[in-house]
Design an enzyme around this catalytic site. Structure first.
Site, PDB file in Angstrom:
ATOM      1  CB  CYS A   1      -4.421  35.164  11.381  1.00  0.00           C
ATOM      2  SG  CYS A   1      -4.608  36.455  10.157  1.00  0.00           S
TER       3      CYS A   1
ATOM      4  N   GLY B   1       2.133   4.973  -0.703  1.00  0.00           N
ATOM      5  CA  GLY B   1       1.508   6.260  -1.018  1.00  0.00           C
ATOM      6  C   GLY B   1       2.584   7.272  -1.349  1.00  0.00           C
TER       7      GLY B   1
ATOM      8  CD  GLU C   1      -2.451  -1.280   2.767  1.00  0.00           C
ATOM      9  OE1 GLU C   1      -2.097  -0.494   3.673  1.00  0.00           O
ATOM     10  OE2 GLU C   1      -3.316  -2.157   2.946  1.00  0.00           O
TER      11      GLU C   1
HETATM   12  N1  LLP Z   1      -1.490   1.845   4.448  1.00  0.00           N
HETATM   13  C1  LLP Z   1      -2.018   2.284   5.590  1.00  0.00           C
HETATM   14  C2  LLP Z   1      -2.876   1.389   6.371  1.00  0.00           C
HETATM   15  C3  LLP Z   1      -1.766   3.590   6.041  1.00  0.00           C
HETATM   16  O1  LLP Z   1      -2.296   4.020   7.182  1.00  0.00           O
HETATM   17  C4  LLP Z   1      -0.937   4.453   5.262  1.00  0.00           C
HETATM   18  C5  LLP Z   1      -0.666   5.830   5.673  1.00  0.00           C
HETATM   19  C6  LLP Z   1      -0.402   3.941   4.063  1.00  0.00           C
HETATM   20  C7  LLP Z   1      -0.689   2.635   3.694  1.00  0.00           C
HETATM   21  C8  LLP Z   1       0.482   4.762   3.159  1.00  0.00           C
HETATM   22  O2  LLP Z   1       1.665   5.101   3.766  1.00  0.00           O
HETATM   23  P1  LLP Z   1       2.823   5.798   2.920  1.00  0.00           P
HETATM   24  O3  LLP Z   1       3.359   4.784   1.941  1.00  0.00           O
HETATM   25  O4  LLP Z   1       2.245   6.965   2.223  1.00  0.00           O
HETATM   26  O5  LLP Z   1       3.815   6.178   3.943  1.00  0.00           O
HETATM   27  N2  LLP Z   1      -0.283  12.811   6.629  1.00  0.00           N
HETATM   28  C9  LLP Z   1       0.974  12.218   7.020  1.00  0.00           C
HETATM   29  C10 LLP Z   1       1.047  10.747   6.640  1.00  0.00           C
HETATM   30  C11 LLP Z   1      -0.056   9.907   7.195  1.00  0.00           C
HETATM   31  C12 LLP Z   1       0.044   8.471   6.767  1.00  0.00           C
HETATM   32  C13 LLP Z   1      -1.136   7.696   7.180  1.00  0.00           C
HETATM   33  N3  LLP Z   1      -1.146   6.335   6.739  1.00  0.00           N
HETATM   34  C14 LLP Z   1       2.119  13.021   6.416  1.00  0.00           C
HETATM   35  O6  LLP Z   1       1.864  14.016   5.743  1.00  0.00           O
HETATM   36  O7  LLP Z   1       3.279  12.697   6.632  1.00  0.00           O
END
Ligand code: LLP
Length: 420
Positions: free
Chosen positions: A343, A277, A275
């Site tokens: 602000c 991202g 998964e």
């Molecule tokens: N799978 C699950 C179950 C997750 O909770 C997440 C991210 C991913 C996959 C993807 O993770 P990645 O490959 O993108 O690291 N808003 C935060 C990041 C929150 C991530 C939440 N879960 C930031 O801007 O750093």
């Protein structure tokens, strides 16, 4: 590697000068490079090419833009969703229901019904009661929902506390020690086909050692379940691979990650699910902004840009670093604080940072903004919702419009009891 580079003195996205996008669409605006998205998708896939059965589900939360999802659907990616809103986006972008994985600790009963009805490929169950509810809903609809049990391996991912998910006190998954009994009870239910386990220990991970420990724990659990007679044919390894927000700090490459996965999982004989991202979308996007003022400060000048914490929340939320680069650098440098118009003192992108010298009216970008950028934007301070553009070679298109305050106001109502 990405496709944002200086050419003839101007930062380009592929073959498009960012000045042209600012002229046509205004600022602030997110700009994505299709070629970069495709490249990252292929690099990730190639890194896993030694594995037998692989399913990659892009973590839609990191960038749910329809055009972005469309690019990834064409690369054969499915989607990892955490709401039926994301499910609708995945389907609208051309992802197949069977390629969608539904994660998340708080799926509502309504969402569970909707997702079962849509025939999504896999539910990642976070607690026993959720599994029971899925089984009941599916059985009532005459269906069988395929699911895995998300376990919390109690491993510290060594990342920012707000994006760590695999510690025993985090809200995610069932404790790994209790997983066998919970799995057994769920596996006995009609309407539910329990087929494996899942984990995700955090995001922006730079150290593969905790991931490897967590994978090994979950693999041992999968083998234990199989030995107990359950049909285990998949393990979902989650996402979490870090990206270089600062150019001189390199995370493990997908290839090195892939080698580790191949080593740890070699005897599992399952479909491995991923998964990712950030590693796909992060460096495929920038936030293009214009300097409004350069304001003298006590120690350093404040570069006030027209993007703010409502457009890019990561620095305010996690003290995150995003490189700041002039679109038309003059070759000089300055040390400054960078802030937005909102602000709040927290609306500060960087303090005391050495950056390209800029003056009022100049264009600049925040780099590595393709993941958890636009998707976390808000309209705080009644600012317009930031638009998104995708570049493809020499072409570009607005892929999400700027939602103006007028449109936001039109969705609000002054009730009759307040009318004179
Ligand atoms: N799978 C699950 C179950 C997750 O909770 C997440 C991210 C991913 C996959 C993807 O993770 P990645 O490959 O993108 O690291 N808003 C935060 C990041 C929150 C991530 C939440 N879960 C930031 O801007 O750093």
């Amino acid at each position: 590697m990405d496709h944002f580079a200086i050419r003839d003195g101007v930062l380009h996205a592929e073959d498009v000068p960012l000045t042209a996008i600012a002229d046509a669409v205004g600022t602030p605006v997110y700009v994505y490079s299709r070629a970069t998205l495709e490249r990252h998708a292929r690099v990730f896939r190639d890194a896993l090419s030694d594995l037998q059965n692989v399913h990659i589900a892009f973590a839609i939360k990191s960038n749910p833009n329809l055009a972005v999802l469309r690019v990834l659907a064409r690369e054969g990616f499915g989607g990892d969703i955490v709401s039926t809103g994301e499910m609708k986006r995945a389907l609208a972008a051309g992802m197949k229901a069977r390629d969608i994985v539904f994660s998340g600790v708080g799926k509502t009963r309504g969402e569970l019904r909707e997702a079962i009805d849509a025939g999504i490929g896999q539910f990642n169950i976070e607690l026993e009661e959720e599994g029971v509810a899925i089984a009941q809903f599916a059985a009532k609809m005459g269906k069988t929902a395929t699911a895995v049990l998300r376990v919390n391996p109690d491993v510290d991912a060594g990342t920012h506390a707000k994006i760590s998910t695999g510690l025993k006190d985090n809200k995610f998954g069932v404790p790994i020690g209790r997983a066998p009994e919970i799995f057994a009870r769920l596996a006995a239910l009609d309407g539910l086909a329990m087929r494996g386990v899942a984990l995700h220990i955090g995001s922006q991970i730079f150290d593969l050692a905790p991931i490897e420990r967590a994978y090994a724990k979950v693999g041992a659990l999968a083998m234990e379940l199989r030995a107990a007679g359950f049909e285990i044919d998949r393990v979902d390894l989650g996402g979490g691979l870090g990206v270089p927000y600062e150019r001189d700090k390199a995370p493990p490459t997908p290839a090195v990650y892939g080698e580790m996965v191949a080593r740890v999982t070699k005897d599992w004989d399952v479909t491995l699910m991923f998964e990712p991202g950030r590693v796909i979308a992060g460096n495929a996007g920038v936030l293009l902004t214009r300097v409004i003022w350069v304001k003298p400060g006590v120690h350093r000048p404040y570069v006030i840009v027209d993007a703010a914490m409502n457009d890019l929340a990561r620095p305010a939320m996690y003290d995150a670093w995003h490189d700041f680069e002039a679109v038309e650098p003059v070759g000089k440098r300055m040390v400054a604080n960078i802030a937005g118009p909102v602000c709040e003192s927290g609306d500060t992108f960087a303090m005391n940072r050495e950056i390209d010298a800029v003056k009022a009216g100049d264009l600049a970008v925040f780099r590595t903004a393709g993941a958890y950028g636009a998707t976390m934007a808000s309209t705080y301070n009644s600012r317009a919702l930031v638009p998104e553009v995708m570049v493809d070679g020499a072409a570009f298109a607005v892929v999400a419009e700027r939602v103006m305050p007028e449109a936001l106001i039109a969705a609000e109502h002054v009730p009759d009891f307040l009318k004179d």
